[in-house]
Design an enzyme around this catalytic site. Structure first.
Site, PDB file in Angstrom:
ATOM      1  N   SER A 116       0.793  -1.238   0.000  1.00  0.00           N
ATOM      2  CA  SER A 116       0.000   0.000   0.000  1.00  0.00           C
ATOM      3  C   SER A 116       0.823   1.285   0.000  1.00  0.00           C
ATOM      4  CB  SER A 116      -0.952   0.011   1.199  1.00  0.00           C
ATOM      5  OG  SER A 116      -2.062  -0.827   0.958  1.00  0.00           O
ATOM      6  N   LYS A 119       0.266   3.633  -2.846  1.00  0.00           N
ATOM      7  CA  LYS A 119      -0.812   4.625  -2.859  1.00  0.00           C
ATOM      8  C   LYS A 119      -0.265   6.047  -2.905  1.00  0.00           C
ATOM      9  CE  LYS A 119      -4.581   2.017  -0.664  1.00  0.00           C
ATOM     10  NZ  LYS A 119      -4.071   0.667  -0.374  1.00  0.00           N
ATOM     11  N   SER A 171      -6.024   3.489   4.254  1.00  0.00           N
ATOM     12  CA  SER A 171      -5.478   2.629   3.207  1.00  0.00           C
ATOM     13  C   SER A 171      -6.570   1.914   2.428  1.00  0.00           C
ATOM     14  CB  SER A 171      -4.502   1.604   3.806  1.00  0.00           C
ATOM     15  OG  SER A 171      -3.597   1.143   2.829  1.00  0.00           O
TER      16      SER A 171
END
Length: 400
Positions: A116, A119, A171
């Protein structure tokens, strides 16, 4: 006799040039070896990556940010203190956030799965292309995305800034998908992410999903994650969001709105934290990137492929931040976080996309050998000419 002298001279020139070519580089310096062993994330492959491996991105030689960062090993300035115990992440970088000076690193460019932390790249594209007040309607396809969710629902309405809150604080893979839809779809978003990464010099990074979930060819590095976080912090919206601890999030249908909380452990535990982003998948293991400020100085750390045992990732990141802040002044950095992709014809391997076919890197020993041979031919030609002149009569070049 003169023939033997000429042959000996040419032979000596050949030996001298070839020896110099194989032992010296530009200015007589020999660049450290590039870490080709980590051109792709290690196995086993995630199920989402598919049965057929995707060819890794070209390995940059010399490494982006400086030749020393191409090493697979620990890279420290001369005179630096020992690295804190308990740092078990496969790769990490400590850098000055403002100057970009890389203070210490381990396998900075080794390719790993970012999870993640990718991102951050999605966020940069969104900040570039979408107004924060644009309204997006939730879709069932957003809800069906695997992994962590912020909690959007079909028919719910959200501003782009609210979706970014869900993306960064919680997230949310659902918000990543909604933002990708708004950007024109997942394939279009991945293209935009790849272009953004390439333009800023994050050349270890190849997105496979907008959320960071594993996919074919996915890769990044500790160096690239530090680069991405540095770029994101320059945006006021990101800088505010990454330090936000709680934010009201809209509901949908009969579901009431609720509070989103920031899941960044650094923000809760490290004095002066500017924010950070965690990541985890079974294949990527644990990843983290974040920054902090102390006594007017700002340090960024990035860690890839770490574990929570025996030392938690936030504790590893905190120890590296302390290490960066305690680094004695005046030590030469081991590299730099670049502002944009290097502009050179020799940054990619020969014959790979992005570089001229058959081109040789500047640091390639073969390139120096070729140059030496060309010079030897010139020397031999000159020696032959001098010998012919010595044999010719003094009254003219044409002979009797």
């Amino acid at each position: 006799m003169r023939g033997r002298v000429r042959a000996a001279a040419v032979g000596l020139a050949v030996v001298t040039m070839l020896t110099a070519a194989t032992t010296a580089g530009p200015a007589g310096a020999q660049a450290p070896p590039v870490c080709h062993d980590h051109a792709a994330p290690p196995g086993p492959a995630a199920v989402e990556e598919g049965p057929t491996p995707v060819a890794p991105l070209p390995v940059q030689d010399p490494a982006v940010g400086g030749p020393a960062l191409g090493s697979c090993d620990l890279v420290l300035p001369a005179g630096a203190p020992a690295v804190p115990a308990g740092i078990d992440a496969a790769g990490w970088v400590v850098a000055d956030l403002d100057s970009g000076a890389v203070l210490a690193a381990r396998d900075a460019h080794g390719r790993q799965r970012p999870a993640s932390t990718l991102k951050l790249l999605t966020t940069l594209v969104v900040l570039d292309r979408l107004p924060m007040d644009q309204v997006v309607t939730g879709d069932m396809s957003d809800v069906q995305v695997d992994g962590s969710r912020a909690g959007i629902g079909p028919g719910g309405t959200y501003t782009v800034q609210q979706l970014l809150s869900g993306l960064l604080l919680n997230s949310g893979n659902d918000t990543a998908h909604a933002l990708a839809r708004t950007l024109g779809g997942v394939p279009q978003t991945l293209d935009l992410m790849q272009q953004r990464a390439a333009a800023m010099g994050a050349l270890d990074t190849r997105p496979a999903t907008p959320s960071g979930l594993d996919g074919p060819g996915m890769s990044s590095s500790a160096y690239d994650l530090a680069l991405l976080f540095r770029a994101a912090l320059r945006n006021a919206t990101f800088a505010e969001l990454t330090q936000t601890r709680l934010v009201q999030f809209p509901g949908f249908g009969t579901h009431a709105g609720f509070m989103l909380s920031n899941d960044d452990p650094l923000l809760r535990s490290y004095d002066g934290a500017l924010g950070g982003k965690t990541g985890f998948t079974d294949a990527a293991r644990h990843t983290f990137v974040g920054a902090a400020k102390r006594d007017g100085r700002r340090i960024v750390v990035a860690l890839v492929r770490g574990e929570q045992q025996p030392v938690r990732m936030v504790a590893q990141a905190s120890a590296l931040l302390d290490y960066g802040f305690a680094m004695p002044p005046g030590l030469a950095p081991v590299g730099t976080l670049v502002e944009h992709a290097p502009v050179t014809e020799t940054t990619t391997s020969p014959g790979t996309p992005g570089g001229p076919a058959g081109a040789l890197p500047e640091s390639s020993p073969l390139g120096w050998v070729v140059a030496a041979l060309i010079l030897v031919v010139g020397v031999a030609t000159g020696v032959g000419y001098i010998a012919r002149r010595a044999r010719a009569p003094r009254d003219g070049p044409d002979g009797p």
